[in-house]
Design a protein around this motif. Structure first.
Motif, PDB file in Angstrom:
ATOM      1  N   TYR A  12     -34.902  -0.989 -34.156  1.00  0.00           N
ATOM      2  CA  TYR A  12     -34.544  -0.253 -32.944  1.00  0.00           C
ATOM      3  C   TYR A  12     -33.036  -0.035 -32.887  1.00  0.00           C
TER       4      TYR A  12
ATOM      5  N   ASP B  13     -34.908   2.651 -27.568  1.00  0.00           N
ATOM      6  CA  ASP B  13     -35.829   3.724 -27.195  1.00  0.00           C
ATOM      7  C   ASP B  13     -36.458   4.465 -28.359  1.00  0.00           C
TER       8      ASP B  13
ATOM      9  N   LYS C  14     -42.085  -0.637 -27.341  1.00  0.00           N
ATOM     10  CA  LYS C  14     -40.864  -0.376 -26.574  1.00  0.00           C
ATOM     11  C   LYS C  14     -40.797  -1.221 -25.310  1.00  0.00           C
TER      12      LYS C  14
ATOM     13  N   ASN D  69     -42.897   2.788 -22.431  1.00  0.00           N
ATOM     14  CA  ASN D  69     -42.886   1.511 -21.707  1.00  0.00           C
ATOM     15  C   ASN D  69     -44.206   1.236 -20.998  1.00  0.00           C
TER      16      ASN D  69
ATOM     17  N   LEU E  84     -38.443   3.569 -31.776  1.00  0.00           N
ATOM     18  CA  LEU E  84     -39.028   2.670 -32.763  1.00  0.00           C
ATOM     19  C   LEU E  84     -38.916   3.284 -34.152  1.00  0.00           C
TER      20      LEU E  84
ATOM     21  N   GLY F 121     -38.416  -3.278 -27.730  1.00  0.00           N
ATOM     22  CA  GLY F 121     -37.431  -2.269 -27.355  1.00  0.00           C
ATOM     23  C   GLY F 121     -36.642  -2.657 -26.120  1.00  0.00           C
TER      24      GLY F 121
END
Length: 445
Positions: free
Chosen positions: A149, A154, A111, A407, A156, A115
């Protein structure tokens, strides 16, 4: 965990290819009928490619494929910019937003990378290209979902396709066959046998597990090994993909963390592992220092070259109910930058380097092809790795890397495992730290 069936995934491609972007600033999700596949008719084209295929076997395979591509399409010039994995990650966002943005890039699935780039509109959706070239028939669904995505970037495993892989990856258990034979043992098939092997190696003065964690990326593999032993695949998958409702505070995860602490306490790991680089640890393993080494299949070419027939590969043993899970996924996917002026040529390049012919080149250079593995000639270590990939990629046994989840997951997980092993965090404090990061990624819920 919502799982997309293969047919449903194909239907998703149709719907997404026909749907307009969420705003005028988002890259266009092209329809299959608009894709141009006649590369020779595209005129003189230059494709700038950023990749991290810099290890021995990786470098050989991509150089070979690039040479073959340019012989087939002399009107396309490939401007390759190879970088280390860390250098690529640190420069990619700036590169994709710049005036001279690369056309083709390798983007880590997580992400914090893919992402975030999807959310920022920096990558081109590949749904239309996938249908035009038939990519959806190349890969099993567990492989597809690792590069999909939604526009928000946000979740996966859902939404549009943004990358295609060349290689598969597994984190398994390498073992020294010569040392194992001297101990009078066979490769362990159960967790009980694995425990007994570690104890016997230690008693015989043999280092049970070779580990170097100076760069913090190796020890988490030992923690996830414990997760595979004690946790169910669905539970692990929810944590690895950062799903709402997933919890680190479970008995299975406590037992996984405790196993790691037990291995530290029993001196099963390399003395001074906190100050030893991962590559140096692997080199020590090739020289006979350690019975086991838990690492990824990306090491296979180097280990085969150094150890020949004295190295073997195992998936984690099954649980008592027969369930098997293993950390793995794909090599870093290849994507198309949203600023490219040559999307059709870029897609033709992706098709070429992920073709059946390209899989043969991968295997010839010691890599793990992402598909068509069964048809590749292989013996010894390579055959063991290929068989492991066939088993993992065709079932729910394959669990993504933990750093895909949020993240900040890479820093939180690697730092947390390091602090747990050094005594800076208690077992509960370690799980609390992982849970806090997961909760924060969902707005503190």
């Amino acid at each position: 965990m919502k799982k997309l069936a293969f047919a449903a995934l194909a239907a998703m491609f149709v719907l997404a290819a026909c749907a307009p972007g969420s705003s005028g600033s988002r890259p266009v999700n092209r329809q299959a009928g608009d894709v141009k596949k006649d590369v020779a008719a595209m005129g003189q084209v230059t494709l700038t490619i950023w990749d991290q295929e810099v290890r021995g076997g990786q470098e050989k395979q991509i150089t070979t494929l690039n040479e073959q591509f340019q012989r087939r399409y002399p009107n396309v010039r490939l401007n390759r910019v190879p970088r280390s994995f860390d250098d690529l990650r640190s420069t990619l966002k700036l590169g994709l937003t710049g005036n001279d943005a690369p056309d083709v890039v390798q983007v880590n699935n997580g992400k914090q990378d893919m992402g975030a780039f999807v959310k920022a509109g920096l990558l081109l959706p590949l749904n239309g290209f996938a249908r035009a070239y038939g990519w959806e028939r190349r890969f099993p669904e567990p492989v597809w979902r690792l590069a999909t995505y939604p526009d928000t970037g946000d979740v996966l495993g859902e939404g549009n396709l943004y990358g295609v892989p060349q290689t598969g990856e597994l984190v398994g258990i390498y073992y020294n066959k010569t040392i194992l034979a001297k101990l009078g043992l066979q490769p362990p098939k159960t967790w009980g046998e694995f425990d007994a092997t570690l104890a016997k190696a230690k008693a015989a003065g043999v280092l049970p597990i070779q580990l170097g964690n100076l760069d913090k990326s190796a020890a988490p593999h030992l923690f996830t090994l414990g997760m595979h032993r004690f946790g169910g695949p669905d539970e692990q998958l929810g944590l690895a993909t950062g799903r709402p409702g997933a919890s680190w505070k479970t008995e299975a995860n406590r037992m996984a963390a405790q196993q790691l602490l037990d291995w530290v306490g029993r001196s099963y790991l390399t003395p001074g592992f906190a100050g030893l680089k991962g590559d140096d640890s692997a080199a020590k393993f090739t020289k006979g220092e350690g019975l086991f080494h838990v690492d990824g299949t990306w090491l296979m070419p180097d280990l085969r070259s150094s150890m020949h027939d004295s190295v073997g590969f195992l998936l984690p043993p099954p649980q008592s109910n027969g369930e098997v899970s293993v950390t793995g996924g794909t090599g870093i996917p290849w994507a198309i930058g949203a600023k490219t002026k040559n999307p059709d040529a870029a897609a033709a390049y992706l098709d070429f380097i992920t073709s059946a012919e390209a899989m043969k080149v991968q295997a010839e250079n010691g890599g793990l092809p992402v598909f068509d593995v069964a048809g590749q000639p292989a013996t010894g270590l390579q055959r063991e790795v290929f068989d492991g990939w066939l088993k993992a990629s065709s079932s729910n046994a394959m669990i993504p890397y933990l750093d895909y989840a949020t993240n900040d997951a890479y820093e939180v997980v690697t730092g947390g495992v390091e602090q747990l092993m050094s005594g800076q965090l208690t077992l509960n404090g370690f799980l609390d730290k992982l849970q806090a990061d997961l909760d924060a990624s969902h707005g503190g819920r």
